[in-house]
Enzyme design. Structure first.
Site, PDB file in Angstrom:
ATOM      1  N   LYS A  37      33.097   9.886  51.708  1.00 52.51           N
ATOM      2  CA  LYS A  37      34.428  10.256  51.183  1.00 52.51           C
ATOM      3  C   LYS A  37      34.536  11.763  51.374  1.00 52.51           C
ATOM      4  O   LYS A  37      34.186  12.549  50.486  1.00 52.51           O
ATOM      5  CB  LYS A  37      34.517   9.827  49.712  1.00 52.51           C
ATOM      6  CG  LYS A  37      35.928   9.664  49.205  1.00 52.51           C
ATOM      7  CD  LYS A  37      35.931   8.943  47.876  1.00 52.51           C
ATOM      8  CE  LYS A  37      37.233   9.170  47.123  1.00 52.51           C
ATOM      9  NZ  LYS A  37      38.447   8.765  47.804  1.00 52.51           N
TER      10      LYS A  37
HETATM   11  N1  PMP Z   1      39.753   3.553  50.874  1.00 53.73           N
HETATM   12  C1  PMP Z   1      40.054   4.865  50.814  1.00 53.73           C
HETATM   13  C2  PMP Z   1      40.424   5.564  52.057  1.00 53.73           C
HETATM   14  C3  PMP Z   1      40.031   5.541  49.586  1.00 53.73           C
HETATM   15  O1  PMP Z   1      40.341   6.851  49.522  1.00 53.73           O
HETATM   16  C4  PMP Z   1      39.703   4.843  48.406  1.00 53.73           C
HETATM   17  C5  PMP Z   1      39.703   5.545  47.079  1.00 53.73           C
HETATM   18  N2  PMP Z   1      38.458   6.115  46.783  1.00 53.73           N
HETATM   19  C6  PMP Z   1      39.386   3.481  48.513  1.00 53.73           C
HETATM   20  C7  PMP Z   1      39.419   2.868  49.765  1.00 53.73           C
HETATM   21  C8  PMP Z   1      38.985   2.683  47.312  1.00 53.73           C
HETATM   22  O2  PMP Z   1      37.703   3.073  46.874  1.00 53.73           O
HETATM   23  P1  PMP Z   1      37.272   2.966  45.336  1.00 53.73           P
HETATM   24  O3  PMP Z   1      37.548   1.591  44.914  1.00 53.73           O
HETATM   25  O4  PMP Z   1      35.818   3.269  45.367  1.00 53.73           O
HETATM   26  O5  PMP Z   1      38.065   3.973  44.595  1.00 53.73           O
END
Ligand code: PMP
Length: 305
Positions: A158
């Site tokens: 991320k």
């Molecule tokens: N895809 C992207 C590109 C994101 O930014 C997020 C948010 N973190 C998610 C999926 C979902 O991830 P999570 O459930 O861990 O927040």
């Protein structure tokens, strides 16, 4: 403007208004940083718990590693720092945003001697796609922006700079009157939302893109998969095409900020009968029960304040 009292910066709590960086901060120019989005919920019994904190901090440290930044804090220290930031702000329910970034020093691209800095802020934040969206579903379109090659985006991290792609797609979607953009990969397969993973229901089975696609390994995606298996729903992790969205009986998106949000329309075509479907509703209800209670079916997901 976000309202908060105190931020955690490199091991110290500082007044929110003083949580600043210099304009030559390397990350500000080139986007090399690792971040997380985490939610703390006030539960039915009145106590607060951070949802899946351990997994978020593990992913944060993995993102920093992928981004070649050595964070000087351990998982335990960062978990404690999140709790400390919640308590210092007297928050019972909030969104937490840890960020590991490359600080001020040189502006050459490599900048290996620049300090690696760590900051955490916490503030109240309603569901990203709105309470209305959670209840009635959102309208989405297929973005003109595409998720890049696996080796370009390194999507399992991320990493801040990658989000230019998502920010452009989100702005496009909003400008065109949609709540969200759905991104395809370079081969035209459905990847994810700008900040959410995506699921469809087709002939009673749940489909979601597999992790070998250029998507984030979402922690809410994982929670929903665990809950769906628990409810004996049939799940298929396999790539699918854009037209599958149009013929799906249900579409929903998952993410920490957006939680479990139904999609009622894609490209001005209604999904199913244009209302959130029974599988989406059931998984929403199971997700909120896990995060907010009542009951503690998944105590391993709760980090008590
Ligand atoms: N895809 C992207 C590109 C994101 O930014 C997020 C948010 N973190 C998610 C999926 C979902 O991830 P999570 O459930 O861990 O927040």
């Amino acid at each position: 403007m976000i309202k908060s009292e105190v931020a955690w910066m490199n091991g110290k709590l500082v007044p929110f208004g003083q949580a600043n960086v210099h304009v030559i901060t390397h990350t500000l120019h080139y986007g090399l940083a690792a971040f997380e989005g985490i939610r703390c919920y006030k539960r039915a019994d009145g106590r607060s718990a951070i949802f899946r904190l351990r997994e978020h901090i593990e992913r944060l440290l993995e993102s920093a590693k992928i981004a070649t930044m050595d964070c000087t804090y351990t998982r335990e220290q960062l978990e404690n720092a999140c709790v400390e930031t919640m308590k210092a702000n007297k928050l019972e329910e909030a969104y937490l945003r840890p960020l590991i970034y490359l600080g001020a020093g040189m502006l050459g691209l490599g900048a290996t001697a620049n300090p690696v800095e760590t900051a955490i802020v916490a503030f109240p934040w309603a569901p990203l796609l709105g309470e209305e969206g959670i209840k009635h579903g959102i309208r989405a379109h297929i973005s003109t922006y595409v998720r890049g090659h696996l080796n370009h985006t390194m999507s399992k991290g991320k990493i801040s700079g990658q989000y230019v792609n998502s920010v452009l797609a989100k702005r496009e979607a909003n400008r065109l009157g949609y709540e969200e953009g759905i991104m395809l990969d370079a081969q035209g397969r459905v990847a994810e939302g700008t900040g959410e993973n995506i699921f469809i229901v087709y002939r009673g089975r749940i489909y979601t893109p597999p992790l070998e696609m250029p998507i984030l390994n979402g922690i809410t995606r994982d929670a929903v998969l665990v809950l769906a298996r628990q409810a004996k729903m049939e799940i298929v992790e396999q790539p699918f095409t854009r037209d599958m969205l149009y013929v799906a009986s249900e579409v929903f998106m998952t993410g920490t900020a957006s939680e479990v949000t139904p999609v009622r329309e894609v490209d001005a075509r209604p999904i199913g009968d244009g209302k959130p479907g029974p599988i989406t509703r059931k998984l929403q209800q199971m997700f909120y029960a896990a995060a907010r209670g009542p009951g503690e079916e998944h105590p391993e997901w709760l980090h008590w304040l």
